[in-house]
Design a protein around this motif. Structure first.
Motif, PDB file in Angstrom:
ATOM      1  N   PHE B  68      53.288  12.604  31.932  1.00 43.31           N
ATOM      2  CA  PHE B  68      52.348  10.715  33.011  1.00 43.31           C
ATOM      3  C   PHE B  68      52.578   9.722  32.419  1.00 43.31           C
ATOM      4  CE2 PHE B  68      49.006   8.804  33.615  1.00 43.31           C
ATOM      5  CZ  PHE B  68      49.133   8.298  34.434  1.00 43.31           C
ATOM      6  N   LEU B  69      52.150  10.094  30.368  1.00 45.49           N
ATOM      7  CA  LEU B  69      52.155   9.520  29.590  1.00 45.49           C
ATOM      8  C   LEU B  69      53.249   8.552  28.779  1.00 45.49           C
ATOM      9  CD1 LEU B  69      48.865   9.801  27.473  1.00 45.49           C
ATOM     10  CD2 LEU B  69      49.719   8.016  28.925  1.00 45.49           C
ATOM     11  N   SER B  70      54.485   9.514  29.338  1.00 43.62           N
ATOM     12  CA  SER B  70      56.398   9.110  29.237  1.00 43.62           C
ATOM     13  C   SER B  70      56.080   7.694  30.285  1.00 43.62           C
ATOM     14  CB  SER B  70      56.673   9.634  28.425  1.00 43.62           C
ATOM     15  OG  SER B  70      56.779  10.435  27.712  1.00 43.62           O
ATOM     16  N   VAL B  71      56.443   8.450  31.429  1.00 44.45           N
ATOM     17  CA  VAL B  71      56.630   7.077  31.987  1.00 44.45           C
ATOM     18  C   VAL B  71      55.584   6.418  32.694  1.00 44.45           C
ATOM     19  CG1 VAL B  71      57.814   7.697  34.785  1.00 44.45           C
ATOM     20  CG2 VAL B  71      58.073   9.167  33.272  1.00 44.45           C
ATOM     21  N   VAL B  76      55.079   0.668  33.940  1.00 41.80           N
ATOM     22  CA  VAL B  76      53.779  -0.381  33.318  1.00 41.80           C
ATOM     23  C   VAL B  76      54.629  -1.767  32.535  1.00 41.80           C
ATOM     24  CG1 VAL B  76      52.088  -1.640  32.776  1.00 41.80           C
ATOM     25  CG2 VAL B  76      52.177   0.639  33.980  1.00 41.80           C
ATOM     26  N   SER B  77      55.019  -1.093  31.609  1.00 43.90           N
ATOM     27  CA  SER B  77      55.763  -2.328  30.617  1.00 43.90           C
ATOM     28  C   SER B  77      57.104  -2.951  30.815  1.00 43.90           C
ATOM     29  CB  SER B  77      56.108  -0.916  29.048  1.00 43.90           C
ATOM     30  OG  SER B  77      55.258  -1.073  28.851  1.00 43.90           O
ATOM     31  N   VAL B 159      56.036  -4.210  25.723  1.00 42.14           N
ATOM     32  CA  VAL B 159      56.298  -5.337  26.230  1.00 42.14           C
ATOM     33  C   VAL B 159      57.146  -6.478  25.674  1.00 42.14           C
ATOM     34  CG1 VAL B 159      55.171  -7.576  27.520  1.00 42.14           C
ATOM     35  CG2 VAL B 159      54.571  -5.412  28.214  1.00 42.14           C
ATOM     36  N   PRO B 160      56.189  -7.193  24.825  1.00 42.04           N
ATOM     37  CA  PRO B 160      57.410  -7.441  23.420  1.00 42.04           C
ATOM     38  C   PRO B 160      58.366  -7.089  23.336  1.00 42.04           C
ATOM     39  CG  PRO B 160      55.222  -7.499  22.667  1.00 42.04           C
ATOM     40  CD  PRO B 160      54.969  -6.685  24.100  1.00 42.04           C
ATOM     41  N   PHE B 161      58.307  -6.209  23.252  1.00 47.28           N
ATOM     42  CA  PHE B 161      59.771  -5.437  22.373  1.00 47.28           C
ATOM     43  C   PHE B 161      60.295  -5.580  22.803  1.00 47.28           C
ATOM     44  CE2 PHE B 161      61.947  -1.070  22.210  1.00 47.28           C
ATOM     45  CZ  PHE B 161      62.463  -1.297  20.302  1.00 47.28           C
ATOM     46  N   LEU B 210      64.688   3.055  24.318  1.00 46.44           N
ATOM     47  CA  LEU B 210      64.124   3.049  22.932  1.00 46.44           C
ATOM     48  C   LEU B 210      61.928   3.313  23.664  1.00 46.44           C
ATOM     49  CD1 LEU B 210      65.867   0.890  21.333  1.00 46.44           C
ATOM     50  CD2 LEU B 210      65.947   2.916  20.614  1.00 46.44           C
ATOM     51  N   VAL B 211      61.728   2.762  24.737  1.00 46.32           N
ATOM     52  CA  VAL B 211      60.198   2.541  24.482  1.00 46.32           C
ATOM     53  C   VAL B 211      59.973   4.315  25.045  1.00 46.32           C
ATOM     54  CG1 VAL B 211      58.205   1.560  26.440  1.00 46.32           C
ATOM     55  CG2 VAL B 211      59.948   0.101  24.744  1.00 46.32           C
TER      56      VAL B 211
END
Lengths: 337, 284
Positions: B68-71, B76-77, B159-161, B210-211
């Motif tokens: 959950f916390l990866s996907v 969202v980002s 998000v900025p990445f 990468l994210v």
């Protein structure tokens, strides 16, 4: 087009550009780099917003329409082929946007690719084609939708000389066959003259002169046109007895001018004959293959004379020559300076 | 031509680094997880660690929570970064200021982002104090069931990445291509879906991967902002390893996480290549 205007920052790139192109006509916009000709084209296509003026096609104003509703085909200098689509999909893109049925698209794509002799490359990707082939795909893509007008932005400038000439001829034949109203941007005067019914000479965002290629070449009104369309000799002439006299003493017809005038003489119209008493002297000889060019010094001027054919005389440097310009091959430049 | 030896010498620092620091520990973890450990107790070949992992509900919950916390934060980002990256391609007033400011989170450490979220969004945090006189309140956002706080904190950094990478790949598309598509009858939306998106896909893929990989390994932020239960599998790994000294179980968890990460990559590549085909032809 009426009084088109466009500025970037404080610089007016295109100023008061008005042109009417007849249905089926082939018009070339000719001018040096940065003269605004590409900007005119992009405004017509709707890619660059209009700074002022109006654009109509067949009596309908189109300048308020977004590019996708203008029905104007544009061939880019870079070709702008979609790299992730095959040649067939590139050509079919516009048809798909029109909502044409898949079978009809396939048929039209094949027919259009046949026109440019690329039907067997439909499933290739643009990167797998040569520059000349890519150029033809770009052309096929632009004409596939049967646009009201076709704009070509220096379409041949990225190709080598020989290919350029061949594609130039192909392009002209294709335009004749389809009868599409065409506007062609180029900085190459021979391309413009070879292709166009009319040539629009542009400089610094303005139209300098409009005319048929032959008229512009042989009797330009503006010095800019004279110089841009090929080599030119500017010869000062003094009025005398209702005519004009050249520095070497030849009398030519005048039009009753009172002050000194500038005669414009194309190198091929300047005839040289070896004459020990001649006023001119050969300073340089260049053999160009089809032609021989002599540089002549006369009365402080350095003039160019060209003769063509096997029989063209080659005179060594230092030869004294007599000069003559035929009466009907000369003209007056409008503003002189 | 370069000799074979020269090639190996040139490759050695990079490849050697990978083998030594990535391949070797992974191989050791795999061996340890099936009881052939060099690190933990050598019990002989066994699948007990995997059996325990897949039968104990606290570990299964941990696994689900890790996924959950990866996907979710990745999605969202991406949802936030994509339109912003597109918007940054055009000119608008204040663009220069915006393009400078949006990069700020890149240089802020994740743990600081976690504290920012805690100070702002926790019950009794700054936002609650501002809202309270108005009779409004925030939902539970720190140590909450849906991990909103974690998502905010990691997305704030991601998000900025993503914008940087996606914006770069959008900017590399020649402006003639969208223009050509427009003259062929495509509206702005079609140009985006048929031209810009497929051509930017390599960049988008890179950004997402990468994210995603970064989130899979995230440890500090979930520890600070996450709920008491469930715990991420990485947190259970830490506890199994250092508090219970059960290296075999910890290794089994690590291997399972690695397999999942690989599987997600494969699925992602499949989906994006289908998308590329649908969007009009194969890319590269």
């Amino acid at each position: 087009m009426q009084s088109l205007r466009k500025g970037f920052g404080a610089t007016l790139v295109v100023d008061d550009f008005s042109l009417h192109v007849a249905d089926g006509e082939f018009v070339a916009l000719l001018g040096p780099s940065g003269c605004g000709k590409t900007t005119v084209m992009r405004m017509l296509a709707g890619i660059t917003p209009l700074g002022g003026g109006e654009i109509s096609v067949a009596g309908q104003r189109i300048d308020h329409l977004p590019p996708e509703r203008r029905k104007i085909g544009l061939v880019f200098q870079s070709y702008a082929l979609f790299p992730h689509m095959t040649v067939g999909r590139n050509v079919g893109f516009g048809l798909q946007m029109q909502g044409m049925a898949a079978a009809a698209i396939k048929q039209r794509v094949t027919a259009t690719l046949e026109l440019v002799d690329l039907a067997r490359f439909a499933s290739r990707y643009p990167r797998e084609l040569s520059g000349g082939q890519q150029q033809r795909v770009a052309l096929a893509r632009a004409i596939a939708t049967r646009p009201q007008a076709l704009l070509l932005d220096e379409p041949l400038s990225n190709l080598d000389a020989k290919l350029r000439e061949q594609l130039r001829d192909d392009l002209k034949a294709l335009q004749r066959r389809l009868g599409t109203t065409t506007l062609y941007v180029t900085h190459d005067q021979s391309e413009a003259m070879a292709l166009a019914d009319r040539v629009v000479v542009m400089n610094a965002g303005r139209i300098v002169e409009i005319g048929a290629p032959r008229d512009l070449y042989q009797s330009p009104r503006e010095r800019f046109t004279a110089e841009f369309l090929g080599h030119i000799n500017i010869v000062p002439a003094e009025p005398q007895n209702g005519g004009l006299v050249t520095p070497w003493g030849q009398m030519v017809q005048g039009k009753g001018e009172s002050g000194p005038q500038n005669l414009c003489v194309r190198p091929e119209d300047l005839a040289l004959t070896a004459d020990p008493d001649g006023k001119g002297q050969i300073t340089e000889v260049t053999f160009l293959g089809a032609e021989v060019e002599h540089r002549v010094a006369v009365a402080g001027l350095s003039l160019r004379a060209r003769a063509s054919g096997r029989a063209a005389p080659v005179m060594p440097v230092g030869t004294r020559v007599a000069l003559s310009v035929p009466q009907d091959a000369q003209f007056l430049a409008a503003s002189g300076a | 031509m370069m000799s074979r030896y020269a090639l190996w010498v040139l490759l050695a620092p990079g490849v050697g680094f990978l083998i030594l620091l990535f391949g070797l520990p992974l191989g050791m973890a795999l061996l340890t997880s099936i009881g052939l450990g060099t690190v933990g107790v050598n019990t002989g070949f066994t699948l007990d660690h995997y059996a325990e992992l897949f039968s104990n509900s606290i570990y299964l919950d941990g696994l689900r929570y890790s996924l959950f916390l990866s996907v979710v934060p990745t999605l969202v980002s991406l949802t936030i970064a994509m339109p912003l990256a597109v918007a940054l391609q055009s000119t608008f007033p204040g663009k220069k200021l915006f393009s400078t400011l949006y990069r700020v989170p890149l240089v802020v450490p994740g743990i600081v982002a976690a504290f920012i979220v805690m100070i702002l969004f926790d019950r009794g945090g700054e936002i609650s104090r501002i809202l309270k006189p108005l009779g409004l309140g925030l939902p539970k956002m720190v140590r909450d069931e849906w991990s909103l706080g974690i998502i905010i904190a990691v997305a704030w950094k991601a998000v900025p990445f993503m914008m940087l990478i996606i914006g770069g790949s959008l900017a590399s598309i020649s402006t003639d291509l969208p223009a050509a598509a427009r003259t062929l009858g495509a509206n702005r939306a079609t140009v985006f879906w048929r031209i810009e998106l497929p051509l930017a896909l390599p960049g988008i893929t890179a950004a997402v991967l990468l994210v995603f990989v970064g989130f899979t390994g995230a440890f500090a932020v979930p520890l600070l902002l996450g709920p008491i239960y469930p715990k991420r599998l990485s947190v259970w790994m830490y506890e199994a390893s250092y508090q219970e000294n059960n290296r075999g179980l910890a290794s089994a968890m690590g291997i399972v996480l690695s397999v999942i990460a690989c599987a997600v990559l494969v699925i992602y590549y499949r989906v994006t290549s289908d998308l590329r085909n649908a969007a009009g032809g194969e890319v590269r």
